[in-house]
Design an enzyme around this catalytic site. Sequence first.
Site, short mmCIF file in Angstrom:
data_model
loop_
_atom_site.label_atom_id
_atom_site.label_comp_id
_atom_site.label_asym_id
_atom_site.label_seq_id
_atom_site.Cartn_x
_atom_site.Cartn_y
_atom_site.Cartn_z
N ASP A 69 -5.99 2.92 12.98
CA ASP A 69 -6.16 1.92 11.94
C ASP A 69 -4.90 1.08 11.76
O ASP A 69 -4.98 -0.11 11.43
CB ASP A 69 -6.53 2.60 10.62
CG ASP A 69 -7.97 3.10 10.62
OD1 ASP A 69 -8.68 2.88 11.62
OD2 ASP A 69 -8.37 3.72 9.62
N ASN A 144 -5.31 -3.53 3.64
CA ASN A 144 -5.46 -2.24 2.95
C ASN A 144 -4.94 -2.29 1.52
O ASN A 144 -5.67 -2.05 0.58
CB ASN A 144 -4.73 -1.14 3.72
CG ASN A 144 -5.64 -0.37 4.65
OD1 ASN A 144 -6.79 -0.74 4.85
ND2 ASN A 144 -5.13 0.70 5.23
N GLY A 186 -7.12 4.95 2.37
CA GLY A 186 -5.80 5.10 2.94
C GLY A 186 -4.80 5.67 1.94
O GLY A 186 -5.00 6.75 1.36
N LEU A 189 -6.08 6.70 -1.54
CA LEU A 189 -6.80 7.98 -1.53
C LEU A 189 -5.82 9.15 -1.57
O LEU A 189 -6.04 10.13 -2.28
CB LEU A 189 -7.69 8.07 -0.30
CG LEU A 189 -8.52 9.34 -0.14
CD1 LEU A 189 -9.56 9.45 -1.24
CD2 LEU A 189 -9.20 9.36 1.23
#
Length: 289
Positions: A69, A144, A186, A189
């Site tokens: 990612d 993100n 990401g 979390l």
Amino acid sequence: MKVAIFSQFQKKKPLASLEVLLDVLNKKNIEIIIEETFYKGVSPKLNTDYPTFNTLDASYDFLVSIGGDGTILRAITLVRDLNIPIVGVNTGRLGFLATIQYDEIEAAIHAILDKKYAISERSLLTIESSEDNSEINSCNFALNEIAVSRKNTTSMITVETELNGEYLTSYWSDGLIISTPTGSTGYSLSCGGPVITPDAASLVLTPIAPHNLSARPLVIDDSTVITLKVNGREKKHLVSLDSRIATLSNKTTITIKKAPFTIKMIVLNNETFLDTLRKKLLWGEDNRN
């Protein structure tokens, strides 16, 4: 058809994926252009010469990112607002964005060429600051998250936070994460934030190790304009945009909001976000069963 290939690595696993990818694309007579720095590392191991790029334009049909990612997060700094769809071949670990495994490359490319896929529009964040900073100004968006955090100190910082001009709170913590739905799986979390589905029109504010234990992650509408001011014992603090880091002076006004463009992720017809969640987070797995 014209395809861009990007990676940050020249190791054995990404190289093996590249070789399979090139073989499939060449058999279909696809025009292939490889990112310049990556190509310099792998070209001695390839049997064919390929053209390279260091910037992209809108003429590309899609971009293949080889890595994890984090590699896709780097790829978006090249794609920017060009509307070039991205597909990720996973040679990393978790892979919420890069979902195609090595043994799936050939089938995945055939599916894409046969138009057997959907486009997932991913929202981004932009940032502006009252302090002129070249690191931020050169690439002021993130897929993100955007996070502020302490620098060169073990002391906490205070993050004064306003939403649409209204005072929310001052987080006394190691920092604050402002995450998109994509980024919710990401860093946010890891700090206790919720998982948000990619199509949700939401952002989440997640404090990093808050000292006031009542400070919980907060989900807000993605049209909200977020204003931050950081203070602490040190004179400067860090601002991260995905994997890119800049340094700002304390009491600088930081404005974060939804970007005016999206990133287009290719999702194959046999993939869903919920299926990815179950696989990556091992939901439903129990060693007792």
